[in-house]
Scaffold this active site. Sequence first.
Site, mmCIF file in Angstrom:
data_model
loop_
_atom_site.group_PDB
_atom_site.id
_atom_site.type_symbol
_atom_site.label_atom_id
_atom_site.label_comp_id
_atom_site.label_asym_id
_atom_site.label_seq_id
_atom_site.Cartn_x
_atom_site.Cartn_y
_atom_site.Cartn_z
ATOM 1 N N GLU A 98 0.853 -1.199 0.000
ATOM 2 C CA GLU A 98 0.000 0.000 0.000
ATOM 3 C C GLU A 98 0.882 1.240 0.000
ATOM 4 O OE1 GLU A 98 -2.435 1.552 -0.706
ATOM 5 O OE2 GLU A 98 -3.972 1.658 0.861
ATOM 6 N N ASP A 99 0.364 2.321 -0.575
ATOM 7 C CA ASP A 99 1.154 3.552 -0.588
ATOM 8 C C ASP A 99 1.208 4.205 0.797
ATOM 9 O OD1 ASP A 99 -1.521 4.301 -0.671
ATOM 10 O OD2 ASP A 99 -1.336 5.609 -2.407
ATOM 11 N N ASP A 102 -2.954 5.571 6.560
ATOM 12 C CA ASP A 102 -3.407 6.870 7.070
ATOM 13 C C ASP A 102 -4.347 6.621 8.260
ATOM 14 O OD1 ASP A 102 -3.831 9.664 7.074
ATOM 15 O OD2 ASP A 102 -5.442 9.534 5.620
ATOM 16 N N LYS A 130 1.244 7.411 8.515
ATOM 17 C CA LYS A 130 0.857 8.650 9.220
ATOM 18 C C LYS A 130 0.179 8.251 10.530
ATOM 19 C CE LYS A 130 -0.683 11.279 5.109
ATOM 20 N NZ LYS A 130 -1.868 12.005 4.578
ATOM 21 N N PHE A 151 -0.514 16.149 3.501
ATOM 22 C CA PHE A 151 -1.013 15.482 2.293
ATOM 23 C C PHE A 151 0.112 15.440 1.271
ATOM 24 C CE2 PHE A 151 -3.372 14.487 -1.467
ATOM 25 C CZ PHE A 151 -4.322 13.604 -0.984
ATOM 26 N N ARG A 164 0.765 11.584 -9.858
ATOM 27 C CA ARG A 164 1.268 10.229 -9.590
ATOM 28 C C ARG A 164 2.643 10.011 -10.215
ATOM 29 N NH1 ARG A 164 -2.883 7.089 -7.406
ATOM 30 N NH2 ARG A 164 -4.971 7.485 -8.187
HETATM 31 P P1 IMP Z 1 -6.746 5.116 5.075
HETATM 32 O O1 IMP Z 1 -7.854 4.159 4.789
HETATM 33 O O2 IMP Z 1 -7.239 6.386 5.721
HETATM 34 O O3 IMP Z 1 -5.583 4.525 5.826
HETATM 35 O O4 IMP Z 1 -6.277 5.668 3.696
HETATM 36 C C1 IMP Z 1 -5.417 5.058 2.902
HETATM 37 C C2 IMP Z 1 -5.500 5.632 1.507
HETATM 38 O O5 IMP Z 1 -5.809 7.022 1.481
HETATM 39 C C3 IMP Z 1 -4.156 5.515 0.852
HETATM 40 O O6 IMP Z 1 -4.066 4.309 0.176
HETATM 41 C C4 IMP Z 1 -4.159 6.665 -0.110
HETATM 42 O O7 IMP Z 1 -4.728 6.251 -1.321
HETATM 43 C C5 IMP Z 1 -5.058 7.695 0.511
HETATM 44 N N1 IMP Z 1 -4.258 8.733 1.149
HETATM 45 C C6 IMP Z 1 -4.097 8.938 2.469
HETATM 46 N N2 IMP Z 1 -3.276 9.975 2.697
HETATM 47 C C7 IMP Z 1 -2.905 10.416 1.481
HETATM 48 C C8 IMP Z 1 -2.026 11.463 1.054
HETATM 49 O O8 IMP Z 1 -1.395 12.191 1.824
HETATM 50 N N3 IMP Z 1 -1.879 11.595 -0.294
HETATM 51 C C9 IMP Z 1 -2.507 10.805 -1.197
HETATM 52 N N4 IMP Z 1 -3.335 9.826 -0.835
HETATM 53 C C10 IMP Z 1 -3.533 9.631 0.492
HETATM 54 MG MG MG Z 2 -4.278 3.975 -1.833
#
Ligand code: IMP
Ligand code: MG
Length: 179
Positions: A98-99, A102, A130, A151, A164
């Site tokens: 995963e990237d 969050d 994060k 972000f 991207r």
């Molecule tokens: P989570 O479900 O809140 O953990 O979100 C994960 C997804 O939110 C990541 O796979 C990203 O696609 C997107 N995301 C969260 N923070 C960022 C950011 O700073 N930049 C771009 N995408 C983000």
């Molecule tokens: Mg993602």
Amino acid sequence: MAATELDVLFSQQQIQKRVCELGAQLAHDFRGQPVVLLGVLKGACIFLSDLARTIPLDCSFDFLAVSSYGNRVQSTGEVRLLKDADCAMEDGNIVLVEDILDTGLTLAYLKELIQARRPRALKIAALLDKPSRRVKPISADYVGFTIGDEFVVGYGMDHAERFRNLPDICVLRDAEGAK
Ligand code: IMP
Ligand code: MG
């Protein structure tokens, strides 16, 4: 869209060095075994392709997709599976790639989904973490960099599908809703 400003947070060189370190850790942990790198589309695709080339193991790729933030910076809190993986996971060594970790909603959802398919091992590799944003208690086994509540875009990560292709990871400022 408001004017945007991009500040480099991690350069290509820093990313490559760290990705190599993660690959070495993974290769060590799974030595002698096949692994499936299971990427979360679309953000993880560049990380996965770089990581894969640092892992000298029997390695296959698969991908799944979940609902994203759309064009907004804030999460809706709801996760939907848009595309499932193709591979059979039972008894496989799955590395979910995963990237960004969050709030943790996406990876908590995917972890539960994959665990139910009884893999031999399930590990999570997240390029960025994060922790201050976490809602679900979940952590990754392999983390590239830990960052604050910012972000970021580039190296696969987007804002409204833009940026991207940037080779560096950059902080995006002045986007609607961004800090
Ligand atoms: P989570 O479900 O809140 O953990 O979100 C994960 C997804 O939110 C990541 O796979 C990203 O696609 C997107 N995301 C969260 N923070 C960022 C950011 O700073 N930049 C771009 N995408 C983000
Ligand atoms: Mg993602």
